[in-house]
Structure formats: structure tokens, C-alpha cells
Design an enzyme around this catalytic site. Structure first.
Site, PDB file in Angstrom:
ATOM      1  N   SER A   1       0.818  -1.208   0.000  1.00 43.84           N
ATOM      2  CA  SER A   1       0.000   0.000   0.000  1.00 43.84           C
ATOM      3  C   SER A   1       0.852   1.259   0.000  1.00 43.84           C
ATOM      4  O   SER A   1       0.381   2.324  -0.401  1.00 43.84           O
ATOM      5  CB  SER A   1      -0.882   0.020   1.249  1.00 43.84           C
ATOM      6  OG  SER A   1      -1.664  -1.147   1.315  1.00 43.84           O
TER       7      SER A   1
ATOM      8  N   HIS B   1      -1.392  -2.683  -7.231  1.00 43.71           N
ATOM      9  CA  HIS B   1      -2.047  -2.448  -5.936  1.00 43.71           C
ATOM     10  C   HIS B   1      -3.566  -2.561  -6.075  1.00 43.71           C
ATOM     11  O   HIS B   1      -4.225  -1.664  -6.612  1.00 43.71           O
ATOM     12  CB  HIS B   1      -1.651  -1.049  -5.421  1.00 43.71           C
ATOM     13  CG  HIS B   1      -2.215  -0.729  -4.081  1.00 43.71           C
ATOM     14  ND1 HIS B   1      -2.665   0.519  -3.740  1.00 43.71           N
ATOM     15  CD2 HIS B   1      -2.405  -1.503  -2.983  1.00 43.71           C
ATOM     16  CE1 HIS B   1      -3.104   0.508  -2.495  1.00 43.71           C
ATOM     17  NE2 HIS B   1      -2.958  -0.703  -2.021  1.00 43.71           N
TER      18      HIS B   1
ATOM     19  N   ASN C   1      -4.054   6.074  -1.091  1.00 48.81           N
ATOM     20  CA  ASN C   1      -3.742   6.091   0.343  1.00 48.81           C
ATOM     21  C   ASN C   1      -3.080   7.390   0.778  1.00 48.81           C
ATOM     22  O   ASN C   1      -3.230   7.801   1.931  1.00 48.81           O
ATOM     23  CB  ASN C   1      -2.885   4.877   0.718  1.00 48.81           C
ATOM     24  CG  ASN C   1      -3.730   3.611   0.747  1.00 48.81           C
ATOM     25  OD1 ASN C   1      -4.928   3.676   0.948  1.00 48.81           O
ATOM     26  ND2 ASN C   1      -3.110   2.473   0.514  1.00 48.81           N
TER      27      ASN C   1
HETATM   28  N1  LIG Z   1      -5.824  -4.604   4.123  1.00 50.48           N
HETATM   29  C1  LIG Z   1      -6.022  -3.765   3.120  1.00 50.48           C
HETATM   30  O1  LIG Z   1      -7.035  -3.049   3.079  1.00 50.48           O
HETATM   31  C2  LIG Z   1      -5.037  -3.707   1.986  1.00 50.48           C
HETATM   32  C3  LIG Z   1      -5.429  -3.138   0.779  1.00 50.48           C
HETATM   33  C4  LIG Z   1      -4.525  -3.108  -0.294  1.00 50.48           C
HETATM   34  C5  LIG Z   1      -3.244  -3.616  -0.129  1.00 50.48           C
HETATM   35  N2  LIG Z   1      -2.889  -4.142   1.078  1.00 50.48           N
HETATM   36  C6  LIG Z   1      -1.516  -4.658   1.201  1.00 50.48           C
HETATM   37  O2  LIG Z   1      -1.581  -6.062   1.038  1.00 50.48           O
HETATM   38  C7  LIG Z   1      -0.533  -6.666   1.806  1.00 50.48           C
HETATM   39  C8  LIG Z   1      -1.134  -7.707   2.733  1.00 50.48           C
HETATM   40  O3  LIG Z   1      -2.071  -7.073   3.572  1.00 50.48           O
HETATM   41  P1  LIG Z   1      -3.298  -7.871   4.235  1.00 50.48           P
HETATM   42  O4  LIG Z   1      -4.300  -6.845   4.629  1.00 50.48           O
HETATM   43  O5  LIG Z   1      -3.699  -9.015   3.386  1.00 50.48           O
HETATM   44  O6  LIG Z   1      -2.578  -8.408   5.573  1.00 50.48           O
HETATM   45  P2  LIG Z   1      -2.975  -9.635   6.512  1.00 50.48           P
HETATM   46  O7  LIG Z   1      -2.465  -9.291   7.863  1.00 50.48           O
HETATM   47  O8  LIG Z   1      -4.411 -10.024   6.355  1.00 50.48           O
HETATM   48  O9  LIG Z   1      -2.108 -10.839   5.876  1.00 50.48           O
HETATM   49  C9  LIG Z   1      -0.692 -10.815   5.898  1.00 50.48           C
HETATM   50  C10 LIG Z   1      -0.130 -12.098   5.320  1.00 50.48           C
HETATM   51  O10 LIG Z   1       1.309 -12.039   5.455  1.00 50.48           O
HETATM   52  C11 LIG Z   1       1.763 -13.250   6.003  1.00 50.48           C
HETATM   53  N3  LIG Z   1       2.996 -12.984   6.742  1.00 50.48           N
HETATM   54  C12 LIG Z   1       3.128 -12.374   7.938  1.00 50.48           C
HETATM   55  N4  LIG Z   1       4.430 -12.318   8.286  1.00 50.48           N
HETATM   56  C13 LIG Z   1       5.125 -12.908   7.282  1.00 50.48           C
HETATM   57  C14 LIG Z   1       6.478 -13.178   7.056  1.00 50.48           C
HETATM   58  N5  LIG Z   1       7.419 -12.829   7.962  1.00 50.48           N
HETATM   59  N6  LIG Z   1       6.837 -13.817   5.896  1.00 50.48           N
HETATM   60  C15 LIG Z   1       5.904 -14.175   4.982  1.00 50.48           C
HETATM   61  N7  LIG Z   1       4.583 -13.947   5.154  1.00 50.48           N
HETATM   62  C16 LIG Z   1       4.207 -13.327   6.282  1.00 50.48           C
HETATM   63  C17 LIG Z   1       0.631 -13.727   6.899  1.00 50.48           C
HETATM   64  O11 LIG Z   1       0.733 -15.110   7.146  1.00 50.48           O
HETATM   65  C18 LIG Z   1      -0.583 -13.375   6.036  1.00 50.48           C
HETATM   66  O12 LIG Z   1      -0.774 -14.374   5.050  1.00 50.48           O
HETATM   67  C19 LIG Z   1       0.192  -5.534   2.533  1.00 50.48           C
HETATM   68  O13 LIG Z   1       1.319  -5.158   1.777  1.00 50.48           O
HETATM   69  C20 LIG Z   1      -0.844  -4.431   2.548  1.00 50.48           C
HETATM   70  O14 LIG Z   1      -0.282  -3.157   2.614  1.00 50.48           O
HETATM   71  C21 LIG Z   1      -3.738  -4.222   2.133  1.00 50.48           C
END
Ligand SMILES: NC(=O)c1ccc[n+]([C@@H]2O[C@H](COP(=O)([O-])OP(=O)(O)OC[C@H]3O[C@@H](n4cnc5c(N)ncnc54)[C@H](O)[C@@H]3O)[C@@H](O)[C@H]2O)c1
Length: 283
Positions: A120, A141, A191
Site C-alpha cells: 500500500s 495495488h 492512500n
Molecule cells: N488490508 C487492506 O485493506 C489492503 C489493501 C490493499 C493492499 N494491502 C496490502 O496487502 C498486503 C497484505 O495485507 P493484508 O491486509 O492481506 O494483511 P494480513 O495481515 O491479512 O495478511 C498478511 C499475510 O502475510 C503473512 N505474513 C506475515 N508475516 C510474514 C512473514 N514474515 N513472511 C511471509 N509472510 C508473512 C501472513 O501469514 C498473512 O498471510 C500488505 O502489503 C498491505 O499493505 C492491504
């Protein structure tokens, strides 16, 4: 679609799951990789449950559900991503973790494969430079929930080739999304504009201007937003929101991006929003 047939997705959180659904429904073969087999299988189970709901509502046929599920493979082996033309990383918003992952993907994924991040806010250039193919690295993204949200930001670090950007834009379009191209600046378009608003809602709550419920009601009714700032923070995840604000602040030093103490304390307490069933609201 053209050169992309098989898409690897790394990460099985909120976004990894949503991405698997969107990409498989758009006709691509998908390999979902999580650190545990059960994590990857939970993604497939989640997609199955969503598709079942669509079948029950008469929105899709059972045949389509089966075809989509047949296109998704779950694994805990990074090596299974070797033949992907595109890999989208969607693990925790932590630069060190993502850099290490890109170093590993560099070794595994075929040399002309595109390596994309769903970050993000983090600097895409740092992930590009962790590989030997910075011209094939960029940001793709998606927004949350990925199956519903129309927008994809295609993020161009200064190293990305025109062909890489062109393929990413075509891929996003093939996923049924509206794609915009944006340079590699923290927060990109959405964002960078959204998070000062969310952070200032927390500031307003801290100052006692109104309750969180009333702030949410005000922004829904007064701006016609589908949900208020606290409901949105809970949906995004407070840990992810804090990481986004910290990355924005580190890049721009604008006080509007300096995360409010309440947010930091709630993350320390493990109250991360919907995903932990407790955030600003209880679920
Ligand atoms: N949540 C949102 O609204 C949103 C929107 C767009 C983009 N994103 C981006 O998407 C990405 C994931 O976000 P999310 O909301 O799915 O998070 P989440 O917390 O739901 O999931 C995170 C994932 O990362 C894995 N993980 C954690 N530590 C790790 C490590 N050390 N090595 C490998 N994997 C690891 C976890 O097991 C899980 O599968 C981030 O970069 C976030 O910025 C999030």
C-alpha cells in the site's frame, strides 16, 4: 491474456485471498503460496465459500464455481511459483520481510517473469533493487475487498520497463479493473489522500469532538461515503493502517501522517479490527 497465463500469489491474508478469487475468476491459473499448507488451503476454502454464496444467489452457475476452483492450486512451497509469468506478493506490510521475499523470488521465478507487490505504501524501488531484474518489478495495488473494488494502481518504480508496465495495465484490465498508472511515491494516489483523513478522524475522536459512532454516521450521511472512517480502519486492519501511516510519515514528514497514539496502542493490544474481531468496533 497475452503473455500471462499463470499468476502466483504469495500471502494468504485478507488481500491474498481476495486476489486469488479475482485472478482465478478472470480466467488465469493461480498458485497461492502461504508459509503453511493450511494457510494456503484456507484461501481456497474462502474462495469456495464466496462462490457458493454467488451460486445460491443465482449470480453464477455451479459450473463456473467448479471451473474457478479448478484453476487455483494451494501450496506452501515457493518453488511452485517457478513457471508463473507474474507473481504478486501480498504478505505483511513490512519492508524487510518483502525484500527477503523478493530475493527468494528472484532465484525461483523464471527470468522474464514479472514480480509485483501489492504494497500500500512501501517503496517499490527497494523491492526492485533486491532482485537482478529491476526492469521486471513494479506495484500492482488492488483494493480491499479485491473482488468488489474497481481500482488497481499500477505503480512504476524508475527502473520498470515500459513493457512491464504495459503488461501490468493489461493484466489489471483483464481482471475487470480500472487501472491507473502512478509513480512510486508512498501511498500512491489513494492512500496518500485517504490516510490523513482516517488519521484525523482518530485525532477528532481523541479530542472528544464526537463519538466514533457519530463520526462514522456524519461521514456516511454528510459525504455519501459507504462507511465511516472507523469502520474503514477496522476493515483495512489497524496494523496495516499503522504501517501505511508510518511509511507515509517517513517519506513526507507531514504531521497529518503522524499516526495518532490511539491507533498505536490498539495495535500493541492486538485489537486489529475485523480480522481479530475487535478494533474500534466488536465483530
Ligand atoms: N488490508 C487492506 O485493506 C489492503 C489493501 C490493499 C493492499 N494491502 C496490502 O496487502 C498486503 C497484505 O495485507 P493484508 O491486509 O492481506 O494483511 P494480513 O495481515 O491479512 O495478511 C498478511 C499475510 O502475510 C503473512 N505474513 C506475515 N508475516 C510474514 C512473514 N514474515 N513472511 C511471509 N509472510 C508473512 C501472513 O501469514 C498473512 O498471510 C500488505 O502489503 C498491505 O499493505 C492491504
Amino acid at each position: 491474456m497475452g503473455d500471462i497465463h499463470t499468476v502466483g500469489i504469495v500471502g494468504s491474508g485478507i488481500m491474498g485471498s481476495g486476489l486469488a478469487e479475482v485472478v482465478a475468476r478472470s480466467g488465469f491459473s493461480v498458485v497461492v503460496r502461504s508459509r503453511s499448507k493450511s494457510g494456503a488451503e484456507a484461501v481456497v476454502a474462502g474462495v469456495r465459500a464466496n462462490l457458493e454464496r454467488q451460486v445460491a444467489k443465482g449470480k453464477i452457475e455451479a459450473d463456473e464455481r467448479d471451473a474457478v476452483l479448478a484453476r487455483i492450486k494451494a501450496t506452501d512451497h515457493l518453488g511452485r511459483l517457478a513457471d508463473c509469468e507474474l507473481v504478486i506478493e501480498s504478505v505483511v506490510e513490512d519492508l524487510a520481510v518483502k525484500k527477503e521475499l523478493f530475493r527468494e523470488l528472484e532465484q525461483i521465478v523464471k527470468p522474464d517473469g514479472i514480480l509485483a507487490t501489492n504494497t500500500s505504501t512501501l517503496p517499490v524501488i527497494e523491492l526492485a533493487m533486491a532482485t537482478d531484474r529491476p526492469d521486471r518489478v513494479l506495484g500492482i495495488h488492488f483494493f480491499n475487498p479485491a473482488p468488489m473494488m474497481k481500482l488497481v494502481e499500477v505503480v512504476r518504480p524508475i527502473t520498470a520497463s515500459d513493457d512491464t508496465v504495459k503488461q501490468a495495465l493489461a493484466f489489471a484490465t483483464a481482471c475487470g479493473k480500472d487501472a491507473v498508472e502512478v509513480v512510486d511515491r508512498a501511498g500512491f494516489v489513494v492512500n496518500a489522500l485517504l490516510f490523513p483523513y482516517l488519521n484525523n478522524a482518530v485525532r477528532m475522536f481523541e479530542q472528544g469532538t464526537a463519538t466514533k459512532e457519530d463520526i462514522d454516521t456524519a461521514m456516511q450521511g454528510g459525504c455519501n461515503f459507504p462507511m465511516g472512517p472507523f469502520a474503514l480502519l477496522d476493515l483495512v486492519g489497524l496494523d496495516t493502517s499503522l504501517s501505511i501511516l508510518d511509511a507515509l510519515y517517513a517519506e513526507f514528514r507531514d504531521p497529518n501522517y503522524a499516526a495518532m497514539p490511539t491507533l498505536r496502542r490498539m495495535v500493541a493490544a492486538g485489537q486489529l479490527g475485523r480480522k481479530t474481531k475487535r478494533g474500534f468496533y466488536a465483530y
